[in-house]
Design a protein around this motif. Structure first.
Motif, PDB file in Angstrom:
ATOM      1  N   LEU A  61       0.788  -1.240   0.000  1.00  0.00           N
ATOM      2  CA  LEU A  61       0.000   0.000   0.000  1.00  0.00           C
ATOM      3  C   LEU A  61       0.820   1.291   0.000  1.00  0.00           C
ATOM      4  O   LEU A  61       0.296   2.349  -0.317  1.00  0.00           O
ATOM      5  CB  LEU A  61      -0.943   0.000   1.220  1.00  0.00           C
ATOM      6  CG  LEU A  61      -1.940  -1.162   1.248  1.00  0.00           C
ATOM      7  CD1 LEU A  61      -2.727  -1.173   2.546  1.00  0.00           C
ATOM      8  CD2 LEU A  61      -2.889  -1.082   0.058  1.00  0.00           C
ATOM      9  N   ARG A  62       2.056   1.195   0.383  1.00  0.00           N
ATOM     10  CA  ARG A  62       2.922   2.379   0.404  1.00  0.00           C
ATOM     11  C   ARG A  62       2.795   3.144  -0.903  1.00  0.00           C
ATOM     12  O   ARG A  62       2.886   2.552  -1.985  1.00  0.00           O
ATOM     13  CB  ARG A  62       4.375   1.928   0.574  1.00  0.00           C
ATOM     14  CG  ARG A  62       5.012   2.267   1.884  1.00  0.00           C
ATOM     15  CD  ARG A  62       6.297   1.497   2.043  1.00  0.00           C
ATOM     16  NE  ARG A  62       7.181   1.648   0.881  1.00  0.00           N
ATOM     17  CZ  ARG A  62       8.188   0.828   0.618  1.00  0.00           C
ATOM     18  NH1 ARG A  62       8.426  -0.199   1.391  1.00  0.00           N
ATOM     19  NH2 ARG A  62       8.945   1.028  -0.430  1.00  0.00           N
ATOM     20  N   PRO A  63       2.580   4.467  -0.826  1.00  0.00           N
ATOM     21  CA  PRO A  63       2.381   5.222  -2.067  1.00  0.00           C
ATOM     22  C   PRO A  63       3.614   5.283  -2.965  1.00  0.00           C
ATOM     23  O   PRO A  63       3.484   5.481  -4.171  1.00  0.00           O
ATOM     24  CB  PRO A  63       1.995   6.613  -1.577  1.00  0.00           C
ATOM     25  CG  PRO A  63       2.396   6.668  -0.148  1.00  0.00           C
ATOM     26  CD  PRO A  63       2.443   5.286   0.380  1.00  0.00           C
ATOM     27  N   ASP A  64       4.772   5.108  -2.390  1.00  0.00           N
ATOM     28  CA  ASP A  64       5.988   5.238  -3.212  1.00  0.00           C
ATOM     29  C   ASP A  64       6.377   3.938  -3.906  1.00  0.00           C
ATOM     30  O   ASP A  64       7.448   3.848  -4.510  1.00  0.00           O
ATOM     31  CB  ASP A  64       7.154   5.739  -2.352  1.00  0.00           C
ATOM     32  CG  ASP A  64       7.439   4.817  -1.183  1.00  0.00           C
ATOM     33  OD1 ASP A  64       6.470   4.211  -0.649  1.00  0.00           O
ATOM     34  OD2 ASP A  64       8.609   4.690  -0.790  1.00  0.00           O
ATOM     35  N   LEU A  65       5.502   2.960  -3.839  1.00  0.00           N
ATOM     36  CA  LEU A  65       5.844   1.688  -4.477  1.00  0.00           C
ATOM     37  C   LEU A  65       5.675   1.754  -5.986  1.00  0.00           C
ATOM     38  O   LEU A  65       4.720   2.318  -6.495  1.00  0.00           O
ATOM     39  CB  LEU A  65       4.971   0.558  -3.920  1.00  0.00           C
ATOM     40  CG  LEU A  65       5.326   0.035  -2.545  1.00  0.00           C
ATOM     41  CD1 LEU A  65       4.410  -1.117  -2.173  1.00  0.00           C
ATOM     42  CD2 LEU A  65       6.776  -0.408  -2.483  1.00  0.00           C
ATOM     43  N   LYS A  66       6.624   1.125  -6.657  1.00  0.00           N
ATOM     44  CA  LYS A  66       6.539   0.992  -8.106  1.00  0.00           C
ATOM     45  C   LYS A  66       5.748  -0.272  -8.364  1.00  0.00           C
ATOM     46  O   LYS A  66       5.984  -1.294  -7.758  1.00  0.00           O
ATOM     47  CB  LYS A  66       7.959   0.777  -8.649  1.00  0.00           C
ATOM     48  CG  LYS A  66       8.386   1.735  -9.727  1.00  0.00           C
ATOM     49  CD  LYS A  66       9.715   1.249 -10.280  1.00  0.00           C
ATOM     50  CE  LYS A  66      10.818   2.231  -9.993  1.00  0.00           C
ATOM     51  NZ  LYS A  66      12.125   1.733 -10.470  1.00  0.00           N
ATOM     52  N   ARG A  67       4.797  -0.221  -9.254  1.00  0.00           N
ATOM     53  CA  ARG A  67       4.105  -1.461  -9.580  1.00  0.00           C
ATOM     54  C   ARG A  67       4.591  -1.964 -10.937  1.00  0.00           C
ATOM     55  O   ARG A  67       5.225  -1.249 -11.680  1.00  0.00           O
ATOM     56  CB  ARG A  67       2.581  -1.255  -9.626  1.00  0.00           C
ATOM     57  CG  ARG A  67       1.981  -0.477  -8.476  1.00  0.00           C
ATOM     58  CD  ARG A  67       2.116  -1.140  -7.148  1.00  0.00           C
ATOM     59  NE  ARG A  67       1.698  -2.551  -7.148  1.00  0.00           N
ATOM     60  CZ  ARG A  67       1.835  -3.331  -6.085  1.00  0.00           C
ATOM     61  NH1 ARG A  67       2.362  -2.882  -4.976  1.00  0.00           N
ATOM     62  NH2 ARG A  67       1.445  -4.582  -6.153  1.00  0.00           N
ATOM     63  N   GLY A  68       4.259  -3.172 -11.228  1.00  0.00           N
ATOM     64  CA  GLY A  68       4.579  -3.692 -12.553  1.00  0.00           C
ATOM     65  C   GLY A  68       5.875  -4.483 -12.604  1.00  0.00           C
ATOM     66  O   GLY A  68       6.555  -4.674 -11.590  1.00  0.00           O
ATOM     67  N   ASN A  69       6.169  -4.949 -13.779  1.00  0.00           N
ATOM     68  CA  ASN A  69       7.322  -5.824 -13.967  1.00  0.00           C
ATOM     69  C   ASN A  69       8.649  -5.118 -13.706  1.00  0.00           C
ATOM     70  O   ASN A  69       8.756  -3.908 -13.847  1.00  0.00           O
ATOM     71  CB  ASN A  69       7.334  -6.383 -15.393  1.00  0.00           C
ATOM     72  CG  ASN A  69       6.152  -7.301 -15.630  1.00  0.00           C
ATOM     73  OD1 ASN A  69       5.569  -7.822 -14.683  1.00  0.00           O
ATOM     74  ND2 ASN A  69       5.794  -7.469 -16.877  1.00  0.00           N
ATOM     75  N   PHE A  70       9.612  -5.909 -13.366  1.00  0.00           N
ATOM     76  CA  PHE A  70      10.956  -5.381 -13.169  1.00  0.00           C
ATOM     77  C   PHE A  70      11.599  -5.142 -14.534  1.00  0.00           C
ATOM     78  O   PHE A  70      11.427  -5.936 -15.459  1.00  0.00           O
ATOM     79  CB  PHE A  70      11.799  -6.379 -12.381  1.00  0.00           C
ATOM     80  CG  PHE A  70      11.569  -6.329 -10.910  1.00  0.00           C
ATOM     81  CD1 PHE A  70      10.320  -6.646 -10.361  1.00  0.00           C
ATOM     82  CD2 PHE A  70      12.587  -5.955 -10.045  1.00  0.00           C
ATOM     83  CE1 PHE A  70      10.099  -6.604  -8.999  1.00  0.00           C
ATOM     84  CE2 PHE A  70      12.373  -5.911  -8.673  1.00  0.00           C
ATOM     85  CZ  PHE A  70      11.139  -6.238  -8.153  1.00  0.00           C
TER      86      PHE A  70
END
Length: 279
Positions: A61-70
């Motif tokens: 849930l952290r807002p600074d997280l990057k989502r998606g593939n590496f």
DNA sequence: AACCCAGCCAACCGCTTTGTA
DNA sequence: CTACAAAGCGGTTGGCTGGGT
């Protein structure tokens, strides 16, 4: 030892988080922060234990997280860092903004380990190659089989002293090339960085301090006690001094268990281009 | 369409480390 | 200095999903 469970399990919800729960947690943390995870669920009105809330926040849930593939770059970074740090997922994650230790761990086990296997040459696995137990990093022995021997290998270039002169290399492909060419030049032993650092143990420093004196400047160190680390072609060449005072004692301090972190840190920062030669 | 299986990943568990009274 | 609580960490688990048969 052990300790009591982090929370009263009775009545606590487990399993996947619902959208509602996520919203409650996010809005609560954004409003009040998370100074006390244990008290948080009660205050926020969640039927979860604090540990579970923390994990959900940190990993999802952290807002600074990057989502998606590496990206390929991120994967390469993980491989390189894993070579230097081993399974220290949180340290690796600290160097990949927006990625969590859990995520990196999963990617490692599901993709990268497999990918590296394809590059696993047989040379370094020869029984003749010296392996030293690593008391400073117990993980290295248990996860030895997982540990990519190429991502960070060390080869000795002289036999006059235990730590006389050594070269530590970084990137897996560079390593492979380098190692093979060095072996071709008659250099027999290859080590992981952990193995190398493990060798700089108390007795090493006892001896060095005895021979050189506690306040010896690096410049007066036995010239044979020097090593260089190179590889990671993308990195800038850089010379580093250990500690502001720059004496042998400080240097020795930096290799104890507490100081180990700075070694890893320094290697990660410089990408392995660490040079210590009679500084 | 139903089943099986492997891969993926969120979440849990148990231990260690750190902070504090 | 000690004991305890809280946070952090890494290993493991289990449910979901998609592809193959």
């Amino acid at each position: 030892m052990g300790r009591a469970p982090c929370c009263e399990k009775t009545g606590m919800k487990k399993g996947p988080w619902s959208l509602e729960e996520d919203q409650i947690l996010v809005s609560f943390v954004l409003q009040h922060g998370h100074s006390n995870w244990r008290a948080l669920p009660k205050q926020a009105g969640l039927l979860r234990c604090g540990k579970s809330c923390r994990l959900r926040w940190v990993n999802y849930l952290r807002p600074d997280l990057k989502r998606g593939n590496f990206t390929k770059e991120e994967e390469d970074t993980i491989i390189n860092l894993h070579g230097m740090l081993g399974n220290r997922w949180s340290l690796i994650a600290a160097r990949l903004p927006g990625r969590t230790d859990n995520e990196i761990k999963n990617v490692w086990h599901t993709h990268l380990k497999k990918r590296l296997k394809d590059y696993q040459p047989t040379e370094l696995l020869k029984p003749g190659n010296k392996k030293i137990s690593n008391k400073s990093n117990p993980e290295s022995s248990t996860s030895e089989s997982e540990h990519d021997p190429y991502s960070c290998s060390l080869s000795r270039s002289s036999s006059t002293s235990d730590i006389s002169s050594a070269t530590l290399m970084g990137s897996e492909f560079e390593n492979k090339k380098e190692t093979e060419s060095r072996e071709g030049n008659g250099i027999e032993d290859c080590y992981s960085f952990e193995d190398f650092v493990a060798e700089i143990d108390e007795s090493f420093w006892d001896e060095a301090l005895y021979n050189n004196g506690q306040n010896s400047e690096f410049g007066s160190m036995d010239p044979e006690i020097s090593f260089e680390v190179k590889g990671f072609d993308e990195l800038l060449p850089q010379q580093i001094r250990f500690g502001p005072a720059g004496n042998l004692n400080d240097f020795a301090q930096s290799t104890d268990d507490d100081g180990m972190e700075s070694w890893y840190d320094m290697l990660a920062r410089t990408g392995g281009d660490l040079k210590l030669q009679g500084l």
